[in-house]
Design an enzyme around this catalytic site. Structure first.
Site, PDB file in Angstrom:
ATOM      1  N   LEU A  63     -30.069 -44.475 -31.920  1.00  0.00           N
ATOM      2  CA  LEU A  63     -31.000 -45.558 -31.867  1.00  0.00           C
ATOM      3  C   LEU A  63     -32.224 -45.520 -32.850  1.00  0.00           C
ATOM      4  CD1 LEU A  63     -29.539 -46.573 -28.440  1.00  0.00           C
ATOM      5  CD2 LEU A  63     -28.989 -47.953 -30.640  1.00  0.00           C
ATOM      6  N   PRO A  64     -32.786 -46.273 -32.952  1.00  0.00           N
ATOM      7  CA  PRO A  64     -34.357 -46.235 -33.470  1.00  0.00           C
ATOM      8  C   PRO A  64     -35.302 -45.344 -32.770  1.00  0.00           C
ATOM      9  CG  PRO A  64     -33.483 -48.696 -33.563  1.00  0.00           C
ATOM     10  CD  PRO A  64     -32.647 -47.949 -32.664  1.00  0.00           C
ATOM     11  N   LYS A 166     -37.954 -31.955 -34.236  1.00  0.00           N
ATOM     12  CA  LYS A 166     -37.927 -32.915 -35.293  1.00  0.00           C
ATOM     13  C   LYS A 166     -39.012 -33.881 -35.873  1.00  0.00           C
ATOM     14  CE  LYS A 166     -35.789 -36.277 -37.786  1.00  0.00           C
ATOM     15  NZ  LYS A 166     -35.482 -35.952 -38.923  1.00  0.00           N
TER      16      LYS A 166
HETATM   17  P1  NDP Z   1     -30.666 -47.994 -38.539  1.00  0.00           P
HETATM   18  O1  NDP Z   1     -32.202 -49.020 -38.343  1.00  0.00           O
HETATM   19  O2  NDP Z   1     -29.833 -47.837 -39.872  1.00  0.00           O
HETATM   20  O3  NDP Z   1     -29.873 -48.390 -37.266  1.00  0.00           O
HETATM   21  C1  NDP Z   1     -30.222 -48.514 -35.954  1.00  0.00           C
HETATM   22  C2  NDP Z   1     -29.126 -48.891 -35.082  1.00  0.00           C
HETATM   23  O4  NDP Z   1     -29.675 -49.081 -33.773  1.00  0.00           O
HETATM   24  C3  NDP Z   1     -28.428 -49.855 -35.335  1.00  0.00           C
HETATM   25  O5  NDP Z   1     -27.081 -49.702 -34.955  1.00  0.00           O
HETATM   26  C4  NDP Z   1     -28.926 -51.026 -34.574  1.00  0.00           C
HETATM   27  O6  NDP Z   1     -28.006 -52.081 -34.153  1.00  0.00           O
HETATM   28  C5  NDP Z   1     -29.292 -50.357 -33.307  1.00  0.00           C
HETATM   29  N1  NDP Z   1     -30.438 -51.178 -32.542  1.00  0.00           N
HETATM   30  C6  NDP Z   1     -31.484 -51.394 -32.951  1.00  0.00           C
HETATM   31  N2  NDP Z   1     -32.168 -51.813 -32.096  1.00  0.00           N
HETATM   32  C7  NDP Z   1     -31.441 -51.815 -30.966  1.00  0.00           C
HETATM   33  C8  NDP Z   1     -31.591 -52.488 -29.578  1.00  0.00           C
HETATM   34  N3  NDP Z   1     -32.683 -53.082 -29.237  1.00  0.00           N
HETATM   35  N4  NDP Z   1     -30.621 -52.143 -28.653  1.00  0.00           N
HETATM   36  C9  NDP Z   1     -29.440 -51.690 -29.349  1.00  0.00           C
HETATM   37  N5  NDP Z   1     -29.186 -51.324 -30.357  1.00  0.00           N
HETATM   38  C10 NDP Z   1     -30.380 -51.287 -31.310  1.00  0.00           C
HETATM   39  O7  NDP Z   1     -31.511 -46.816 -38.319  1.00  0.00           O
HETATM   40  P2  NDP Z   1     -30.893 -45.276 -38.766  1.00  0.00           P
HETATM   41  O8  NDP Z   1     -29.336 -44.934 -38.459  1.00  0.00           O
HETATM   42  O9  NDP Z   1     -31.590 -44.878 -40.072  1.00  0.00           O
HETATM   43  O10 NDP Z   1     -31.926 -44.151 -37.654  1.00  0.00           O
HETATM   44  C11 NDP Z   1     -31.353 -44.015 -36.431  1.00  0.00           C
HETATM   45  C12 NDP Z   1     -32.062 -42.873 -35.962  1.00  0.00           C
HETATM   46  O11 NDP Z   1     -31.912 -41.594 -36.701  1.00  0.00           O
HETATM   47  C13 NDP Z   1     -33.609 -43.061 -35.813  1.00  0.00           C
HETATM   48  O12 NDP Z   1     -34.450 -42.553 -34.703  1.00  0.00           O
HETATM   49  C14 NDP Z   1     -34.182 -42.343 -37.106  1.00  0.00           C
HETATM   50  O13 NDP Z   1     -35.710 -41.984 -36.974  1.00  0.00           O
HETATM   51  C15 NDP Z   1     -33.197 -41.086 -37.166  1.00  0.00           C
HETATM   52  N6  NDP Z   1     -32.846 -40.613 -38.635  1.00  0.00           N
HETATM   53  C16 NDP Z   1     -32.785 -41.338 -39.669  1.00  0.00           C
HETATM   54  C17 NDP Z   1     -32.466 -40.773 -40.855  1.00  0.00           C
HETATM   55  C18 NDP Z   1     -32.393 -41.745 -42.168  1.00  0.00           C
HETATM   56  O14 NDP Z   1     -32.203 -41.053 -43.178  1.00  0.00           O
HETATM   57  N7  NDP Z   1     -31.933 -43.135 -41.949  1.00  0.00           N
HETATM   58  C19 NDP Z   1     -32.535 -39.292 -41.113  1.00  0.00           C
HETATM   59  C20 NDP Z   1     -32.794 -38.576 -39.799  1.00  0.00           C
HETATM   60  C21 NDP Z   1     -33.011 -39.273 -38.657  1.00  0.00           C
HETATM   61  P3  NDP Z   1     -27.886 -53.514 -35.428  1.00  0.00           P
HETATM   62  O15 NDP Z   1     -26.836 -52.782 -36.435  1.00  0.00           O
HETATM   63  O16 NDP Z   1     -27.435 -54.539 -34.385  1.00  0.00           O
HETATM   64  O17 NDP Z   1     -29.045 -53.569 -36.070  1.00  0.00           O
END
Ligand code: NDP
Length: 290
Positions: A63-64, A166
């Site tokens: 998750l974020p 991280k």
């Molecule tokens: P995304 O924004 O693509 O996805 C976020 C996910 O969290 C979605 O499934 C979203 O659901 C869900 N979400 C958001 N808010 C809520 C909430 N209030 N309740 C439940 N679910 C929620 O993020 P990423 O996959 O890119 O990143 C995820 C984590 O990984 C972060 O901590 C980021 O810092 C880390 N990360 C990301 C990288 C990247 O290159 N993208 C690389 C390395 C780490 P919905 O589909 O409904 O929006």
């Protein structure tokens, strides 16, 4: 073994796909259509009701921030089974994850923080580096599960250590992107073309992942894809800054990096890519990369 995977974003979607090749995977996502699509495409089981995720040997959150993880823990904690392993792959806050681990431990649930690096391409290709915090036995269990998502799996230390390292490494990257952009802009204004400036940088001691892989596409080829949200990168640097503050550490570069990234986020908005900070560097100098 059944795994519940919560959070099918840019990273979670492909990670859950890899896991589904070896395990029975249950998926839940805030926007249910994504989970339904995952089930159709990869044979996972989509559940509408989050509480159904409690019935698993392993629960993974991607998750974020730790705030959303906490909200999910709050909803599941009374239903999870004793002996469950909770793996949090979110780039979270180590202080929060220590509290979460304590809370889950009261219910007999083990917690491992296991954030990842390697970007979306690493998640797609199962080449992520995964850094883990927790007790050795729990981390060993987590490694067995996550080996299908990553190439390098490292036990960093006790609970929270994965989350801490991280955000610190992402801060190093952020500062490197910023200073490299500044110096390349000065080179450009001096009349050196970007191709040559990058070639020399990458042949010398200024070389970095930023100069070799991240900046050429943007500054030389003028392509600005969304790879990693600036919103997430800013969050990581702010957590690193809080850790330094907590330790009474003198870290002026870290503080400056945090202020610069927050200013860039305010200017560019939450949907910007993190490398777009280079546009702010140009704007501060009444220049552009065109
Ligand atoms: P995304 O924004 O693509 O996805 C976020 C996910 O969290 C979605 O499934 C979203 O659901 C869900 N979400 C958001 N808010 C809520 C909430 N209030 N309740 C439940 N679910 C929620 O993020 P990423 O996959 O890119 O990143 C995820 C984590 O990984 C972060 O901590 C980021 O810092 C880390 N990360 C990301 C990288 C990247 O290159 N993208 C690389 C390395 C780490 P919905 O589909 O409904 O929006």
């Amino acid at each position: 073994m059944r795994i519940s995977f919560i959070g099918l974003g840019a990273m979670g979607y492909p990670m859950a796909r890899h896991l589904s090749k070896a395990y029975e995977v249950v998926v839940w996502n805030r926007t249910p259509e994504k989970a339904a699509r995952h089930a159709r495409e990869h044979g996972t089981r989509h559940v509408h009701d989050l509480v159904q995720c409690a019935d698993a040997e392993v629960i993974i959150t991607m998750l974020p921030t730790s705030r959303e993880v906490d909200e999910i823990v709050e909803q599941l904690v009374s239903s999870v089974k004793e002996g469950t392993l909770w793996i949090d792959a979110t780039s979270g806050d180590p202080n929060v994850s220590r509290e979460t681990a304590k809370r889950l431990a009261e219910h007999g649930v083990a917690f491992v923080d296991a954030p990842v690096t390697g970007a979306v391409v690493g998640a797609e290709n199962a080449t992520l580096t995964i850094m883990m915090g927790g007790d050795t036995a729990d981390v060993d269990r987590a490694k067995e599960v996550l080996k299908s998502c990553g190439k390098t799996l490292i036990h960093v230390g006790p609970t929270g250590a994965g989350h801490a390292i991280k955000v610190l490494t992402n801060t190093i990257m952020g500062a490197t992107v910023w200073i490299t952009s500044e110096c390349l802009l000065v080179a450009k204004r001096f009349g050196i073309d970007m191709k040559t400036a990058l070639e020399v940088t990458n042949a010398g001691s200024g070389r970095s992942n930023a100069s070799e892989n991240l900046l050429p596409m943007r500054l030389r080829d003028h392509q600005w894809p969304l790879v990693f949200k600036l919103l997430h990168h800013d969050k990581d640097i702010r957590i690193a800054s809080q850790l330094a503050h907590q330790q009474h550490a003198a870290t002026p570069m870290l503080a400056l990096t945090q202020h610069l990234f927050s200013a860039a986020l305010n200017e560019l908005g939450p949907e910007a890519d993190y490398i777009e900070v280079a546009k702010i560097v140009a704007k501060m100098n009444d220049s552009s990369w065109d």
